[in-house]
Design a protein around this motif. Structure first.
Motif, short mmCIF file in Angstrom:
data_model
loop_
_atom_site.label_atom_id
_atom_site.label_comp_id
_atom_site.label_asym_id
_atom_site.label_seq_id
_atom_site.Cartn_x
_atom_site.Cartn_y
_atom_site.Cartn_z
N GLY A 83 3.03 -0.13 -0.03
CA GLY A 83 3.61 -1.03 0.78
C GLY A 83 3.38 -2.51 0.15
O GLY A 83 3.14 -2.72 -1.29
N GLU A 84 3.37 -3.50 0.81
CA GLU A 84 3.00 -4.99 0.60
C GLU A 84 2.31 -5.75 1.56
O GLU A 84 2.41 -5.60 2.73
CB GLU A 84 4.45 -5.62 0.31
N VAL A 85 1.79 -6.86 0.63
CA VAL A 85 0.81 -7.74 1.58
C VAL A 85 0.93 -9.11 1.04
O VAL A 85 1.04 -8.92 -0.12
CB VAL A 85 -0.59 -7.38 2.15
N GLY A 86 1.17 -10.13 1.72
CA GLY A 86 1.42 -11.44 1.01
C GLY A 86 0.80 -12.68 1.81
O GLY A 86 0.74 -12.46 3.09
N LEU A 87 0.90 -13.60 1.33
CA LEU A 87 0.75 -15.01 1.84
C LEU A 87 1.77 -15.93 1.51
O LEU A 87 2.29 -15.81 0.14
CB LEU A 87 -0.47 -15.67 1.22
N ALA B 108 -3.28 -2.49 8.26
CA ALA B 108 -4.68 -3.32 8.41
C ALA B 108 -5.64 -3.37 7.59
O ALA B 108 -6.23 -4.67 7.18
CB ALA B 108 -5.03 -2.78 9.80
N LYS B 109 -5.97 -2.38 6.73
CA LYS B 109 -6.82 -2.25 5.92
C LYS B 109 -6.61 -3.39 4.48
O LYS B 109 -7.45 -4.13 4.12
CB LYS B 109 -7.16 -0.99 5.03
N ALA B 110 -5.26 -3.51 4.18
CA ALA B 110 -4.55 -4.30 3.04
C ALA B 110 -4.75 -5.85 3.58
O ALA B 110 -5.26 -6.73 2.81
CB ALA B 110 -3.39 -3.81 2.55
N LEU B 111 -4.37 -5.91 4.79
CA LEU B 111 -4.29 -7.15 5.34
C LEU B 111 -5.73 -8.02 5.31
O LEU B 111 -5.79 -9.00 5.29
CB LEU B 111 -3.43 -7.42 6.65
N THR B 112 -6.59 -7.07 5.75
CA THR B 112 -8.09 -7.53 6.04
C THR B 112 -8.68 -7.95 4.48
O THR B 112 -8.97 -8.86 4.53
CB THR B 112 -8.78 -6.13 6.61
N TRP C 129 -0.80 -4.53 16.30
CA TRP C 129 -2.26 -3.77 16.28
C TRP C 129 -2.72 -3.90 14.85
O TRP C 129 -3.60 -4.03 14.70
CB TRP C 129 -1.89 -2.17 16.51
N THR C 130 -1.84 -4.01 13.85
CA THR C 130 -2.28 -4.36 12.57
C THR C 130 -2.97 -5.78 12.41
O THR C 130 -3.98 -5.70 11.85
CB THR C 130 -0.98 -4.40 11.58
N ALA D 191 -7.00 -6.50 11.82
CA ALA D 191 -7.24 -7.31 10.56
C ALA D 191 -8.05 -8.60 10.97
O ALA D 191 -7.93 -9.64 10.45
CB ALA D 191 -6.16 -7.54 9.49
N GLU D 192 -8.38 -8.62 12.21
CA GLU D 192 -9.15 -9.59 13.01
C GLU D 192 -8.45 -10.92 13.16
O GLU D 192 -8.99 -11.91 13.01
CB GLU D 192 -10.43 -10.20 11.90
N PHE D 193 -7.33 -10.82 13.37
CA PHE D 193 -6.50 -12.05 13.80
C PHE D 193 -6.43 -11.98 15.40
O PHE D 193 -6.56 -11.02 16.11
CB PHE D 193 -5.05 -11.85 13.42
N GLN D 194 -6.39 -13.24 15.85
CA GLN D 194 -6.42 -13.39 17.25
C GLN D 194 -5.04 -13.81 17.89
O GLN D 194 -4.29 -14.78 17.21
CB GLN D 194 -7.31 -14.60 17.49
#
Length: 167
Positions: free
Chosen positions: A81-85, A112-116, A144-145, A149-152
């Motif tokens: 996959g991919e995760v980014g800013l 979620a692990k990658a985003l965290t 859920w992801t 990943a601790e987003f509110q």
């Protein structure tokens, strides 16, 4: 401002984040053809292997220009996959986040692990105070992801949810 590549690389357990490589292009093009990824993520018009090679080449330029950081997500050494800013608003100390996981790796909390990993690094190592994510209520896995990943959750209008994680 050039965005650094995380060093040491971000990893925990079987999950590792790394820069994209040209040899990833066939896997990226296959992911872009996935109907779920096409529906929920921004996919380039040219979603071919050649288009993926051009996108990978351009992602390094986006990073060096301070616009975005896109990292490949590996699970047990396999591209998943991919995760980014990005876009990053340096003046406001804020960046959007994005993520996807291919069909073979969904439902294992990998996104979620990658985003965290990325969020924890970005909020400490970059001059950012806030990371923002969006999700559709029609795609509960994205919400859920973000939550995992601790987003509110900060707002929900119609089918759009806005999430943030702060330093």
């Amino acid at each position: 401002m050039e965005i650094p590549i995380p060093d040491p690389p971000l990893a925990e357990g079987v999950v590792a984040l790394r820069p994209w490589r040209l040899e990833d292009a066939p896997v990226l093009a296959k992911a872009w053809a996935d109907p779920a990824i096409r529906r929920w993520c921004s996919v380039p018009e040219d979603a071919t292997v050649d288009g993926a090679e051009r996108w990978i080449s351009g992602s390094d330029r986006c990073r060096s220009d301070g616009l975005a950081l896109d990292l490949a997500v590996e699970c047990d050494g396999q591209l998943a996959g991919e995760v980014g800013l990005g876009p990053i608003q340096w003046a406001h100390r804020r960046a959007a986040v994005g993520f996807w996981v291919d069909a073979d790796h969904r439902r294992h909390n990998l996104a979620a692990k990658a985003l965290t990993l990325l969020a924890a690094w970005a909020l400490v190592e970059l001059p950012l105070d806030t990371l923002a994510g969006e999700a559709s209520s029609e795609n509960p896995a994205s919400g859920w992801t973000l939550q995992a990943a601790e987003f509110q959750l900060v707002t929900e209008r119609n089918t759009r949810q806005a999430w943030i994680r702060t330093a």
